[in-house]
Design a protein around this motif. Structure first.
Motif, mmCIF file in Angstrom:
data_model
loop_
_atom_site.group_PDB
_atom_site.id
_atom_site.type_symbol
_atom_site.label_atom_id
_atom_site.label_comp_id
_atom_site.label_asym_id
_atom_site.label_seq_id
_atom_site.Cartn_x
_atom_site.Cartn_y
_atom_site.Cartn_z
ATOM 1 N N GLY A 66 42.034 41.799 48.567
ATOM 2 C CA GLY A 66 40.722 42.502 48.026
ATOM 3 C C GLY A 66 40.358 41.638 46.946
ATOM 4 O O GLY A 66 41.291 40.686 46.410
ATOM 5 N N ASN A 67 39.436 41.823 46.299
ATOM 6 C CA ASN A 67 38.776 41.239 45.267
ATOM 7 C C ASN A 67 39.514 41.406 43.704
ATOM 8 O O ASN A 67 39.575 42.995 43.659
ATOM 9 C CB ASN A 67 37.382 41.216 45.083
ATOM 10 N N LYS A 68 40.023 40.715 43.369
ATOM 11 C CA LYS A 68 40.568 41.039 41.948
ATOM 12 C C LYS A 68 40.415 39.827 40.864
ATOM 13 O O LYS A 68 40.193 38.602 41.195
ATOM 14 C CB LYS A 68 42.351 40.609 42.015
ATOM 15 N N ASP A 382 39.575 45.464 39.802
ATOM 16 C CA ASP A 382 38.991 45.375 41.304
ATOM 17 C C ASP A 382 37.728 45.114 41.093
ATOM 18 O O ASP A 382 36.863 45.891 41.312
ATOM 19 C CB ASP A 382 39.384 46.850 41.772
ATOM 20 N N THR A 383 37.243 43.849 40.998
ATOM 21 C CA THR A 383 36.137 43.312 41.298
ATOM 22 C C THR A 383 36.031 41.901 41.574
ATOM 23 O O THR A 383 37.318 41.197 41.471
ATOM 24 C CB THR A 383 35.456 43.552 39.823
ATOM 25 N N ASP A 384 35.065 41.089 41.858
ATOM 26 C CA ASP A 384 34.881 39.834 42.164
ATOM 27 C C ASP A 384 34.113 39.107 40.977
ATOM 28 O O ASP A 384 34.076 37.886 41.369
ATOM 29 C CB ASP A 384 34.129 39.576 43.590
ATOM 30 N N SER A 399 43.345 48.000 37.434
ATOM 31 C CA SER A 399 44.140 48.587 38.676
ATOM 32 C C SER A 399 45.773 48.241 38.485
ATOM 33 O O SER A 399 46.448 49.024 39.212
ATOM 34 C CB SER A 399 43.611 48.112 39.989
#
Length: 410
Positions: A66-68, A382-384, A399
């Protein structure tokens, strides 16, 4: 060897000047990034994740889904998280119209915490530090400065600093102790300010060195604390013995930052009362100006003039001032995001203030950046988009957090 990634974005905080204003375009943002970590817990290489996999085929891979976004482990360069008791009554009194000085004169303020801290055992203080440090770790803070200053006798100051040293063994991040025996003149000391500081020099300083309890010395320069005349000789003795100097400066009145500059302090902290004169002096020095928005939120006073300091060319760090009285919130990310709103700070200035420039305030040269040779301390969100971290004002928490190459959140 170990590789962690891929990261949608990685803010390395490399190649930024220590002083002056910063634009977001100056941030080094690596896309599809990976971090290669050696057996010593230091960063071996940072770069394209796929290329790192090719370059280090035998490395263990901790692959992320996922986006990190990765940023350097945050640094809180000014806290008072070693204390006993509470000062909830102070908050109520302030909101009822009493001033900080009024409360202090009526037996609240610092002295109230001194009484409660003296009643606490060393083990109780240690556990309190550990609990608070773990809260900070969950926010991505991997280095925490911790002050004494609520003991105000030789033995009670030693109790606090020994508690900090023991807590450092039980926490996963790094705690950096600072001796703040010159916090205020204790009410039960039979002597004047100069005599009190002389006692600390003669009986406390040698033990700090012998037991390796602190390498930093602080003093509160203010009307209800210590003035320049007694503090300068105190600091000079500390410097002669090898201590770095930091100063509680310009919180309610000016004068402290000038002392900090005269003595060559690594930082002058607070600065809520600083005028253009102090701004220019700090900008023309090597002393870091540390903003403490937590004190502003706790006391309802002005913010440190961070925008003016940066525009004048100063090095500005941001710390929480987590303490039981004027700054009980302790959330560095929230506070940094809030002062950014009021002082119009760029994301680059905020992130530098809680990473690379905060490291400089502590004169620590292996933290605050994600770069070869630095400790592998970083927080993962946890974001882009890294902008979400400040935009959400502390609501977005990491996270995962790595300290010296190891994931430390349970």
């Amino acid at each position: 060897m170990k590789i962690v990634g891929p990261f949608t974005q990685l803010l390395s905080m490399q190649n930024l000047p220590l002083k002056g204003s910063l634009q977001d375009e100056q941030l080094d943002i690596i896309k599809n990034a990976g971090i290669c970590i050696n057996a010593d817990g230091n960063i071996e290489k940072v770069g394209d994740y796929d290329q790192l996999i090719q370059d280090y085929p035998d490395a263990k891979v901790e692959k992320l889904e996922g986006n990190k976004v990765a940023i350097p482990g945050l640094i809180d360069s000014h806290t008072h998280i070693c204390f006993g008791g509470t000062r909830a009554m102070d908050f109520a009194m302030r909101n009822a119209g009493k001033s900080y000085m009024d409360i202090a004169r009526e037996g609240g303020g610092i002295w109230s915490t001194v009484v409660q801290t003296r009643k606490a055992t060393q083990e109780e203080l240690t556990q309190g530090i550990v609990d608070r440090a773990n809260e900070l770790l969950a926010l991505g803070i991997t280095t925490v400065e911790v002050k004494s200053g609520y003991g105000l006798t030789v033995e009670e100051e030693l109790k606090m600093l020994r508690a900090i040293k023991e807590a450092n063994k039980r926490t996963k991040q790094t705690l950096i102790p600072t001796c703040l025996a010159a916090h205020t003149l204790p009410k039960d000391f039979e002597g004047n300010h100069a005599e009190y500081l002389k006692l600390m020099q003669e009986e406390l300083f040698p033990v700090l060195i012998e037991e390796n309890l602190a390498k930093r010395m602080d003093a509160f320069i203010e009307e209800e604390a210590f003035d320049e005349a007694v503090t300068i000789p105190y600091f000079q003795k500390a410097k002669e013995m090898g201590f770095d100097i930091t100063v509680h400066a310009d919180q309610f009145s000016t004068g402290g930052s000038e002392v900090a500059i005269k003595i060559g302090a690594v930082s002058a902290d607070h600065l809520e009362a600083s005028t253009q004169k102090e701004v220019e002096m700090l900008a023309n020095s090597d002393t870091v100006a540390t903003a403490l928005p937590g004190a502003t939120l706790g006391l309802g006073c002005a913010f440190t003039p961070a925008r003016a300091l940066l525009d004048a060319g100063a090095c500005v760090s941001i710390a929480s001032d987590w303490n039981p009285g004027s700054g009980p919130q302790g959330n560095l990310l929230s506070q940094a995001s809030i002062i950014a709103t009021f002082q119009k700070l760029s994301n680059a200035e905020v992130f530098a203030g809680i990473t690379s420039r905060a490291a400089y305030a502590l004169r620590e040269d292996k933290i605050g950046q994600i770069d070869k040779g630095f400790e592998a301390n970083f927080a993962i969100f946890d974001t882009d988009n890294y902008q979400e971290i400040t935009y959400q004002q502390g609501r977005l928490i990491p996270s995962a957090v790595y300290v010296k190459g190891e994931s430390v959140l349970n």
